[in-house]
Design an enzyme around this catalytic site. Structure first.
Site, PDB file in Angstrom:
ATOM      1  N   TYR A  71       5.881  -7.124  20.833  1.00 25.90           N
ATOM      2  CA  TYR A  71       7.045  -6.233  20.353  1.00 25.90           C
ATOM      3  C   TYR A  71       7.564  -4.774  20.830  1.00 25.90           C
ATOM      4  O   TYR A  71       7.112  -3.617  20.422  1.00 25.90           O
ATOM      5  CB  TYR A  71       6.478  -6.517  18.535  1.00 25.90           C
ATOM      6  CG  TYR A  71       6.715  -7.752  17.943  1.00 25.90           C
ATOM      7  CD1 TYR A  71       8.409  -8.640  17.675  1.00 25.90           C
ATOM      8  CD2 TYR A  71       6.041  -8.110  17.383  1.00 25.90           C
ATOM      9  CE1 TYR A  71       8.099  -9.930  17.231  1.00 25.90           C
ATOM     10  CE2 TYR A  71       6.279  -9.335  16.413  1.00 25.90           C
ATOM     11  CZ  TYR A  71       7.076  -9.818  17.083  1.00 25.90           C
ATOM     12  OH  TYR A  71       7.665 -10.985  15.865  1.00 25.90           O
ATOM     13  N   LYS A  83     -13.258  -3.577 -10.736  1.00 22.27           N
ATOM     14  CA  LYS A  83     -11.807  -3.642 -10.463  1.00 22.27           C
ATOM     15  C   LYS A  83     -11.563  -4.304  -9.238  1.00 22.27           C
ATOM     16  O   LYS A  83     -12.032  -4.072  -7.976  1.00 22.27           O
ATOM     17  CB  LYS A  83     -11.291  -2.887 -10.972  1.00 22.27           C
ATOM     18  CG  LYS A  83     -11.357  -1.138  -9.574  1.00 22.27           C
ATOM     19  CD  LYS A  83     -11.249  -0.100 -10.553  1.00 22.27           C
ATOM     20  CE  LYS A  83     -11.658   1.103  -9.567  1.00 22.27           C
ATOM     21  NZ  LYS A  83     -10.988   1.932 -10.263  1.00 22.27           N
TER      22      LYS A  83
HETATM   23  C1  LIG Z   1     -12.045   3.624 -10.015  1.00 24.73           C
HETATM   24  C2  LIG Z   1     -12.677   3.959 -10.779  1.00 24.73           C
HETATM   25  C3  LIG Z   1     -13.971   4.373 -10.602  1.00 24.73           C
HETATM   26  C4  LIG Z   1     -14.920   4.093  -9.169  1.00 24.73           C
HETATM   27  O1  LIG Z   1     -14.457   4.778  -8.970  1.00 24.73           O
HETATM   28  P1  LIG Z   1     -15.457   4.938  -7.089  1.00 24.73           P
HETATM   29  O2  LIG Z   1     -15.022   6.256  -6.060  1.00 24.73           O
HETATM   30  O3  LIG Z   1     -15.060   4.066  -6.472  1.00 24.73           O
HETATM   31  O4  LIG Z   1     -16.715   4.978  -7.166  1.00 24.73           O
HETATM   32  C5  LIG Z   1     -15.037   4.953 -11.857  1.00 24.73           C
HETATM   33  N1  LIG Z   1     -13.696   5.057 -12.810  1.00 24.73           N
HETATM   34  C6  LIG Z   1     -12.895   5.261 -13.288  1.00 24.73           C
HETATM   35  C7  LIG Z   1     -11.658   6.183 -14.790  1.00 24.73           C
HETATM   36  C8  LIG Z   1     -12.187   4.298 -12.168  1.00 24.73           C
HETATM   37  O5  LIG Z   1     -10.574   4.652 -12.284  1.00 24.73           O
END
Ligand SMILES: *Cc1c(COP(=O)(O)O)cnc(C)c1O
Length: 388
Positions: A283, A62
């Site tokens: 700044y 994702k």
């Molecule tokens: C993002 C996510 C993962 C992966 O999690 P990590 O901590 O990055 O391994 C797994 N399951 C769900 C439902 C997620 O939203």
């Protein structure tokens, strides 16, 4: 030919040669270089598979593979044997289907937005149904289409974020037609505190998940994220869903990081100067030179995802170069007094993330987590993908 046509950092060669190589202005025009080691991502995938014993290992890609580029990362994982992928949004799933072709299974974690059923089915994606209403919408779509459609169901085992709460699971379980026209591919849930291995809630969630999954039609089960894979004495169920560990983030915060680092971030020096004692720097003159100092300005700033509040360092030739004053949108000023004069010139690359400073350390300096550092990277970096 000006001196800034050269990068004077170890293994890199002439900027113009780099530009010619990929036919674009590439590195020559960029302020910073992000190097992503696909070989390390593949090695991390193998390590997670080993850790799971017999269980299958999916990959969470994702948010553009946590900012590292799903177009490169997902095919690299597929070559390593990964055949199951998770994205968050339907749009990400549609894009990933084009990248990976028809075969791999692609699950959409955030489920089915109302009215999106047709797009989801057309791309051959598996929605993670998070509510009774989503299950009904998918079932009706299957019936209208005269097809059997694949789905995952998420149950809420104790995070109160996504998934059917226990009372919905009970209602669905009591309805003999709930899964008409639906092929249940997976029952899943998500840990709230897997990164805190001693928390009782992990064991509680595991039992709650088993009890809820028991009520649904038989299907493979998935609970572990990256830290979940490292919880001891745990059952890993049938499929794990690691994300961060693939990308080199420590899945056991506070403990030794078993994963290979994946990311190197280097920024270019754009200017150097010497300033006398009393000079206000950056700044707000948020810093002041207490004695004569040598400074270098690098071309990376908060627009590139470097947190403005982070107190950080760059590294060059093993020396730590503290940030001075405020992080600007496009630049940061470094104290380079620790280096021999002339060490840095315009075009020299300094390390921001790499062997001297991990993603997790950078995150800690900014009061955040490695996930946010990676996904916050802007779009201005010259990206180099290594695959060995
Ligand atoms: C993002 C996510 C993962 C992966 O999690 P990590 O901590 O990055 O391994 C797994 N399951 C769900 C439902 C997620 O939203």
């Amino acid at each position: 030919m000006s001196s800034n046509a050269r990068i004077q950092n170890g293994d890199r060669t002439d900027l113009q040669a780099c530009a010619a190589e990929d036919g674009s202005t590439g590195l020559a025009a960029a302020g910073a270089v992000l190097t992503i080691d696909l070989g390390a991502i593949r090695a991390n995938y193998r390590l997670l598979c080993e850790r799971l014993g017999g269980g299958r290992c999916a990959a969470v890609v994702k948010a553009d593979a946590y900012g590292l580029g799903a177009e490169k990362v997902a095919p690299a994982l597929a070559r390593e044997g990964c055949d199951t992928f998770f994205v968050a949004h339907l749009g990400e799933g549609i894009a990933l289907r084009k990248i990976l072709g028809a075969l791999p299974e692609i699950f959409v974690l955030n489920g089915l937005p109302p009215g999106s059923e047709e797009f989801c089915a057309a791309a051959g994606l598996v929605p993670v149904l998070n509510s009774e209403a989503q299950l009904a919408a998918w079932r009706e779509h299957a019936s209208r289409a005269g097809k059997t459609l694949p789905a995952a169901v998420q149950v809420d085992s104790g995070m109160a974020r996504l998934g059917m709460p226990p009372e919905e699971v009970d209602r669905v379980a009591a309805d003999p037609h709930a899964f008409d026209g639906i092929e249940l591919k997976l029952v899943m849930s998500h840990f709230a505190r897997a990164d805190e291995p001693h928390e009782a809630s992990n064991a509680e969630q595991r039992s709650a998940f088993e009890a809820l999954a028991q009520k649904l039609p038989p299907a493979p089960r998935a609970l572990d994220n990256s830290p979940g894979i490292f919880l001891d004495a745990g059952r890993h169920f049938d499929l794990a869903r690691p994300g961060c560990a693939l990308y080199g983030i420590n899945p056991q915060p506070g403990g030794r990081n078993p994963m290979r680092p994946v990311v190197k971030l280097e920024a270019k020096v754009i200017q150097t100067r010497e300033v006398p004692a009393g000079t206000g720097i950056g700044y707000g003159h948020a810093a002041k030179a207490l004695e004569p100092m040598r400074l270098a300005t690098i071309s990376l700033g908060y627009a590139d995802g470097w947190h403005r509040r982070a107190t950080s360092f760059a590294f060059f030739a093993g020396k730590r170069l503290p940030f001075v004053g405020r992080v600007s949108m496009d630049s940061i000023i470094l104290d380079i007094s620790a280096l021999p004069p002339g060490s840095l010139a315009p075009g020299t690359l300094v390390e921001l993330i790499g062997p001297h400073q991990s993603v997790d350390e950078v995150a800690t300096q900014a009061g955040t987590i490695g996930y946010e550092v990676l996904t916050g990277f802007g779009h201005r970096f010259h990206r180099v993908y290594l695959d060995k």
